[in-house]
Design an enzyme around this catalytic site. Structure first.
Site, PDB file in Angstrom:
ATOM      1  N   HIS A  55      77.522  62.969-108.125  1.00  0.00           N
ATOM      2  CA  HIS A  55      78.768  62.702-108.859  1.00  0.00           C
ATOM      3  C   HIS A  55      78.518  61.901-110.139  1.00  0.00           C
ATOM      4  CE1 HIS A  55      78.655  58.881-106.484  1.00  0.00           C
ATOM      5  NE2 HIS A  55      79.213  58.381-107.560  1.00  0.00           N
ATOM      6  N   ASP A  85      75.718  64.971-102.253  1.00  0.00           N
ATOM      7  CA  ASP A  85      75.877  63.981-103.315  1.00  0.00           C
ATOM      8  C   ASP A  85      74.537  63.449-103.790  1.00  0.00           C
ATOM      9  OD1 ASP A  85      77.355  62.584-105.184  1.00  0.00           O
ATOM     10  OD2 ASP A  85      77.616  60.820-103.907  1.00  0.00           O
ATOM     11  N   SER A 161      76.255  53.352-108.140  1.00  0.00           N
ATOM     12  CA  SER A 161      76.117  54.661-107.513  1.00  0.00           C
ATOM     13  C   SER A 161      74.843  55.329-108.006  1.00  0.00           C
ATOM     14  CB  SER A 161      77.320  55.553-107.846  1.00  0.00           C
ATOM     15  OG  SER A 161      78.406  55.273-107.013  1.00  0.00           O
TER      16      SER A 161
END
Length: 307
Positions: A55, A85, A161
Protein backbone atom coordinates in the site's frame (compact mmCIF):
# COMPACT_ATOMS: atom_id res chain seq x y z
CA UNK A 1 18.76 -8.59 38.95
CA UNK A 2 17.16 -5.45 40.39
CA UNK A 3 14.79 -3.12 38.53
CA UNK A 4 17.55 -0.78 37.37
CA UNK A 5 19.62 -3.63 36.00
CA UNK A 6 16.57 -5.03 34.20
CA UNK A 7 15.85 -1.60 32.67
CA UNK A 8 19.47 -1.24 31.58
CA UNK A 9 19.40 -4.68 29.96
CA UNK A 10 16.16 -3.83 28.16
CA UNK A 11 17.54 -0.51 26.95
CA UNK A 12 20.80 -2.11 25.82
CA UNK A 13 18.89 -4.68 23.76
CA UNK A 14 16.73 -2.07 22.03
CA UNK A 15 19.75 0.14 21.35
CA UNK A 16 21.70 -2.78 19.89
CA UNK A 17 18.80 -3.69 17.59
CA UNK A 18 18.47 -0.06 16.47
CA UNK A 19 22.17 0.26 15.74
CA UNK A 20 22.11 -3.00 13.77
CA UNK A 21 18.93 -2.50 11.73
CA UNK A 22 18.33 1.23 11.22
CA UNK A 23 21.20 1.84 8.76
CA UNK A 24 19.44 -0.50 6.32
CA UNK A 25 15.99 1.11 6.66
CA UNK A 26 15.13 3.78 4.11
CA UNK A 27 12.52 6.49 4.04
CA UNK A 28 10.34 5.97 0.97
CA UNK A 29 8.90 9.00 -0.82
CA UNK A 30 6.29 8.11 -3.40
CA UNK A 31 4.81 10.18 -6.21
CA UNK A 32 1.46 9.14 -7.63
CA UNK A 33 -0.94 10.77 -10.08
CA UNK A 34 -3.10 11.64 -7.08
CA UNK A 35 -0.33 13.20 -5.00
CA UNK A 36 2.45 12.00 -2.74
CA UNK A 37 2.91 9.36 -0.08
CA UNK A 38 5.55 8.08 2.29
CA UNK A 39 6.62 4.99 4.14
CA UNK A 40 9.65 2.91 4.98
CA UNK A 41 11.53 0.03 3.34
CA UNK A 42 14.39 -2.27 4.30
CA UNK A 43 17.29 -3.59 2.24
CA UNK A 44 16.97 -7.37 1.83
CA UNK A 45 19.68 -8.28 -0.74
CA UNK A 46 23.21 -7.24 -1.58
CA UNK A 47 21.91 -6.42 -5.08
CA UNK A 48 19.84 -3.51 -3.77
CA UNK A 49 16.38 -5.03 -3.37
CA UNK A 50 14.19 -3.56 -0.64
CA UNK A 51 11.02 -4.82 1.04
CA UNK A 52 8.09 -2.57 1.86
CA UNK A 53 4.30 -2.62 2.11
CA UNK A 54 2.30 -2.82 -1.11
CA UNK A 55 0.00 0.00 0.00
CA UNK A 56 3.00 2.32 0.42
CA UNK A 57 3.85 2.15 -3.30
CA UNK A 58 0.34 1.70 -4.70
CA UNK A 59 -0.01 3.77 -7.87
CA UNK A 60 3.61 4.94 -7.72
CA UNK A 61 5.00 6.78 -10.74
CA UNK A 62 8.19 7.71 -8.91
CA UNK A 63 9.96 6.38 -5.81
CA UNK A 64 12.90 7.89 -3.92
CA UNK A 65 14.84 6.37 -1.04
CA UNK A 66 16.66 8.22 1.73
CA UNK A 67 18.89 6.34 4.16
CA UNK A 68 19.98 7.49 7.63
CA UNK A 69 23.56 8.09 6.42
CA UNK A 70 22.29 10.69 3.95
CA UNK A 71 22.39 8.45 0.88
CA UNK A 72 19.55 9.19 -1.56
CA UNK A 73 18.59 7.00 -4.52
CA UNK A 74 15.75 6.56 -6.95
CA UNK A 75 14.03 3.18 -6.93
CA UNK A 76 11.68 1.17 -9.09
CA UNK A 77 8.84 -1.11 -8.02
CA UNK A 78 9.81 -4.64 -9.09
CA UNK A 79 6.57 -6.20 -7.91
CA UNK A 80 3.72 -5.59 -5.48
CA UNK A 81 1.25 -8.07 -4.02
CA UNK A 82 -1.83 -6.38 -2.51
CA UNK A 83 -3.07 -9.73 -1.17
CA UNK A 84 -0.13 -9.96 1.25
CA UNK A 85 0.55 -6.20 1.40
CA UNK A 86 4.17 -6.78 0.39
CA UNK A 87 6.21 -5.12 -2.36
CA UNK A 88 9.80 -5.36 -3.57
CA UNK A 89 11.75 -2.34 -4.79
CA UNK A 90 15.14 -2.05 -6.47
CA UNK A 91 17.43 0.88 -5.76
CA UNK A 92 19.13 2.53 -8.70
CA UNK A 93 22.24 3.22 -6.60
CA UNK A 94 24.27 1.56 -3.87
CA UNK A 95 22.56 0.51 -0.64
CA UNK A 96 23.64 -0.42 2.89
CA UNK A 97 23.99 -4.13 3.79
CA UNK A 98 20.73 -6.11 3.98
CA UNK A 99 18.92 -6.80 7.23
CA UNK A 100 19.08 -10.33 8.56
CA UNK A 101 15.91 -12.33 8.04
CA UNK A 102 14.32 -14.12 10.98
CA UNK A 103 11.34 -16.44 11.27
CA UNK A 104 8.06 -15.24 12.79
CA UNK A 105 7.10 -18.87 13.36
CA UNK A 106 9.57 -18.88 16.25
CA UNK A 107 7.96 -15.90 18.01
CA UNK A 108 6.11 -16.27 21.28
CA UNK A 109 3.51 -14.09 22.97
CA UNK A 110 5.26 -11.76 25.40
CA UNK A 111 8.51 -11.71 23.42
CA UNK A 112 10.34 -8.40 22.98
CA UNK A 113 10.09 -6.88 19.50
CA UNK A 114 11.31 -3.58 18.07
CA UNK A 115 9.53 -1.61 15.34
CA UNK A 116 11.89 0.42 13.17
CA UNK A 117 11.14 2.84 10.37
CA UNK A 118 12.49 5.92 8.69
CA UNK A 119 9.46 8.21 8.40
CA UNK A 120 9.77 11.26 6.18
CA UNK A 121 13.55 11.06 6.03
CA UNK A 122 14.25 11.75 9.69
CA UNK A 123 17.06 9.93 11.44
CA UNK A 124 14.88 6.92 12.17
CA UNK A 125 12.04 5.85 14.40
CA UNK A 126 12.35 3.14 17.03
CA UNK A 127 9.64 1.83 19.33
CA UNK A 128 9.75 -1.31 21.43
CA UNK A 129 7.11 -3.57 22.90
CA UNK A 130 6.04 -7.16 23.12
CA UNK A 131 4.22 -9.60 20.91
CA UNK A 132 0.63 -9.24 22.10
CA UNK A 133 -0.91 -11.94 19.92
CA UNK A 134 -0.07 -14.25 17.03
CA UNK A 135 -2.19 -15.73 14.28
CA UNK A 136 -4.33 -12.65 13.71
CA UNK A 137 -5.97 -12.11 10.31
CA UNK A 138 -5.84 -8.77 8.53
CA UNK A 139 -8.49 -8.10 5.84
CA UNK A 140 -7.22 -6.50 2.63
CA UNK A 141 -9.03 -4.34 0.10
CA UNK A 142 -9.39 -7.37 -2.16
CA UNK A 143 -11.58 -9.15 0.39
CA UNK A 144 -8.93 -11.77 1.15
CA UNK A 145 -7.06 -11.87 4.44
CA UNK A 146 -3.38 -11.91 5.41
CA UNK A 147 -2.79 -14.87 7.71
CA UNK A 148 -0.62 -15.15 10.81
CA UNK A 149 -0.37 -11.38 11.33
CA UNK A 150 1.71 -10.34 14.35
CA UNK A 151 0.04 -8.03 16.87
CA UNK A 152 2.30 -5.93 19.08
CA UNK A 153 1.98 -3.01 21.47
CA UNK A 154 4.96 -1.26 19.84
CA UNK A 155 3.54 2.06 18.68
CA UNK A 156 3.83 2.67 14.93
CA UNK A 157 4.62 6.25 14.00
CA UNK A 158 3.40 7.86 10.75
CA UNK A 159 5.53 6.67 7.86
CA UNK A 160 6.50 3.42 9.59
CA UNK A 161 4.45 1.24 7.22
CA UNK A 162 6.86 -0.97 5.32
CA UNK A 163 9.43 -0.77 8.12
CA UNK A 164 11.00 -3.58 10.09
CA UNK A 165 9.64 -5.50 13.04
CA UNK A 166 12.75 -7.07 14.57
CA UNK A 167 13.38 -9.56 17.33
CA UNK A 168 15.90 -8.98 20.11
CA UNK A 169 18.69 -10.38 17.93
CA UNK A 170 18.06 -7.75 15.26
CA UNK A 171 16.48 -10.17 12.80
CA UNK A 172 13.54 -9.05 10.68
CA UNK A 173 10.47 -11.06 11.70
CA UNK A 174 7.77 -8.82 10.21
CA UNK A 175 6.90 -5.85 8.03
CA UNK A 176 4.96 -3.14 9.84
CA UNK A 177 1.75 -2.74 7.92
CA UNK A 178 -0.98 -0.97 9.87
CA UNK A 179 -1.96 0.87 13.01
CA UNK A 180 -5.10 -0.85 14.24
CA UNK A 181 -5.73 1.36 17.25
CA UNK A 182 -4.12 3.08 20.20
CA UNK A 183 -1.27 0.95 21.50
CA UNK A 184 -1.77 -1.63 18.79
CA UNK A 185 0.42 -2.39 15.79
CA UNK A 186 0.24 -5.12 13.17
CA UNK A 187 2.96 -6.64 11.04
CA UNK A 188 2.98 -9.09 8.14
CA UNK A 189 5.16 -12.01 9.28
CA UNK A 190 8.40 -13.14 7.72
CA UNK A 191 7.86 -16.87 7.47
CA UNK A 192 8.05 -19.68 4.92
CA UNK A 193 4.95 -18.46 3.07
CA UNK A 194 5.93 -14.79 2.84
CA UNK A 195 9.52 -15.66 1.91
CA UNK A 196 8.11 -17.46 -1.14
CA UNK A 197 6.04 -14.37 -1.96
CA UNK A 198 9.07 -12.10 -1.59
CA UNK A 199 11.18 -14.38 -3.81
CA UNK A 200 8.45 -14.45 -6.47
CA UNK A 201 8.14 -10.66 -6.45
CA UNK A 202 11.89 -10.24 -6.63
CA UNK A 203 12.42 -12.70 -9.49
CA UNK A 204 9.22 -12.45 -11.56
CA UNK A 205 7.48 -9.32 -10.30
CA UNK A 206 4.26 -11.15 -9.47
CA UNK A 207 2.70 -13.84 -7.30
CA UNK A 208 0.54 -16.53 -8.87
CA UNK A 209 -2.41 -17.86 -6.87
CA UNK A 210 -5.20 -20.30 -7.59
CA UNK A 211 -8.93 -19.56 -7.39
CA UNK A 212 -12.04 -21.72 -6.98
CA UNK A 213 -14.85 -19.16 -6.66
CA UNK A 214 -16.32 -20.23 -3.33
CA UNK A 215 -17.36 -18.06 -0.40
CA UNK A 216 -17.89 -19.87 2.87
CA UNK A 217 -18.02 -19.79 6.64
CA UNK A 218 -16.98 -22.14 9.42
CA UNK A 219 -19.81 -24.29 10.83
CA UNK A 220 -19.86 -26.98 13.52
CA UNK A 221 -20.43 -30.50 12.26
CA UNK A 222 -23.14 -32.75 13.61
CA UNK A 223 -22.00 -35.82 15.55
CA UNK A 224 -22.52 -38.22 12.64
CA UNK A 225 -20.65 -36.00 10.18
CA UNK A 226 -17.87 -35.31 12.69
CA UNK A 227 -17.22 -39.03 13.09
CA UNK A 228 -16.98 -39.59 9.33
CA UNK A 229 -14.93 -36.46 8.73
CA UNK A 230 -12.67 -36.85 11.75
CA UNK A 231 -13.20 -33.15 12.54
CA UNK A 232 -15.57 -30.99 14.55
CA UNK A 233 -15.98 -28.16 12.04
CA UNK A 234 -16.07 -27.65 8.29
CA UNK A 235 -16.57 -24.83 5.81
CA UNK A 236 -20.11 -24.34 4.59
CA UNK A 237 -20.39 -22.94 1.07
CA UNK A 238 -22.37 -19.70 1.23
CA UNK A 239 -22.14 -18.86 -2.45
CA UNK A 240 -20.53 -20.09 -5.67
CA UNK A 241 -19.37 -17.59 -8.28
CA UNK A 242 -21.00 -18.10 -11.69
CA UNK A 243 -18.67 -19.56 -14.35
CA UNK A 244 -16.03 -20.29 -11.70
CA UNK A 245 -14.06 -23.54 -11.36
CA UNK A 246 -16.22 -24.47 -8.37
CA UNK A 247 -19.41 -23.90 -10.39
CA UNK A 248 -18.07 -25.98 -13.28
CA UNK A 249 -17.32 -28.81 -10.85
CA UNK A 250 -20.87 -28.78 -9.49
CA UNK A 251 -20.23 -27.29 -6.05
CA UNK A 252 -23.42 -25.93 -4.48
CA UNK A 253 -24.37 -23.43 -1.82
CA UNK A 254 -25.08 -25.40 1.33
CA UNK A 255 -22.30 -27.94 0.75
CA UNK A 256 -20.00 -28.35 3.72
CA UNK A 257 -16.41 -28.67 2.54
CA UNK A 258 -14.48 -31.18 4.65
CA UNK A 259 -11.27 -31.60 2.71
CA UNK A 260 -9.44 -30.59 -0.46
CA UNK A 261 -6.79 -32.78 -2.02
CA UNK A 262 -6.69 -34.83 1.16
CA UNK A 263 -6.16 -31.84 3.47
CA UNK A 264 -8.82 -30.98 6.06
CA UNK A 265 -10.65 -27.69 5.45
CA UNK A 266 -12.07 -26.10 8.59
CA UNK A 267 -12.56 -22.50 7.45
CA UNK A 268 -12.15 -20.14 4.46
CA UNK A 269 -8.56 -19.37 5.48
CA UNK A 270 -7.63 -23.06 5.26
CA UNK A 271 -9.07 -23.19 1.75
CA UNK A 272 -7.24 -19.99 0.81
CA UNK A 273 -3.95 -21.52 1.97
CA UNK A 274 -4.39 -24.34 -0.55
CA UNK A 275 -4.78 -21.89 -3.43
CA UNK A 276 -1.08 -21.68 -4.29
CA UNK A 277 0.56 -21.56 -7.72
CA UNK A 278 0.95 -25.35 -7.79
CA UNK A 279 -2.82 -25.80 -7.57
CA UNK A 280 -3.49 -23.91 -10.82
CA UNK A 281 -4.85 -26.29 -13.47
CA UNK A 282 -4.49 -29.35 -11.23
CA UNK A 283 -7.50 -31.62 -10.73
CA UNK A 284 -8.27 -32.21 -7.05
CA UNK A 285 -10.90 -34.04 -5.06
CA UNK A 286 -12.95 -31.83 -2.76
CA UNK A 287 -14.96 -33.84 -0.25
CA UNK A 288 -18.22 -32.24 0.85
CA UNK A 289 -21.15 -33.20 3.04
CA UNK A 290 -24.33 -32.86 0.98
CA UNK A 291 -27.84 -34.03 1.77
CA UNK A 292 -26.66 -36.48 4.42
CA UNK A 293 -23.86 -38.07 2.41
CA UNK A 294 -20.19 -37.61 1.61
CA UNK A 295 -19.70 -36.47 -1.98
CA UNK A 296 -16.42 -36.08 -3.88
CA UNK A 297 -16.37 -33.11 -6.24
CA UNK A 298 -13.46 -32.86 -8.70
CA UNK A 299 -12.30 -29.24 -8.99
CA UNK A 300 -9.63 -27.65 -11.17
CA UNK A 301 -8.55 -24.24 -9.81
CA UNK A 302 -7.75 -21.42 -12.23
CA UNK A 303 -5.28 -18.59 -11.81
CA UNK A 304 -6.61 -15.71 -9.73
CA UNK A 305 -6.65 -12.45 -11.64
CA UNK A 306 -6.29 -9.34 -9.48
CA UNK A 307 -7.49 -5.95 -10.67
Amino acid sequence: MDDQEALDAYSSTVMRVAQTVLPSVAAVSVRTRQGAGAGSASVITEEGHLLTSAHVVEGAVGVELAFPDGTVAAASVIGADPLSDLAVLHADGSTPPPVRMGDAAALGVGQLVVALGNPRGFSGSVTAGIVSALGRSLPTRSGRVIDEVIQTDAALNPGNSGGVLADSAGRMVGVNTAVAGIGLGLAVPINATTREIIDALRTTGRVRRAWLGIAGATVPLGPDVAVKAGARVGMQVISVVSNSPAAAAGARAGDIVLSLDGVAIADPTALQRRMVAGAIGRRMEMTVWRNGALVDVVVEPEELRVG
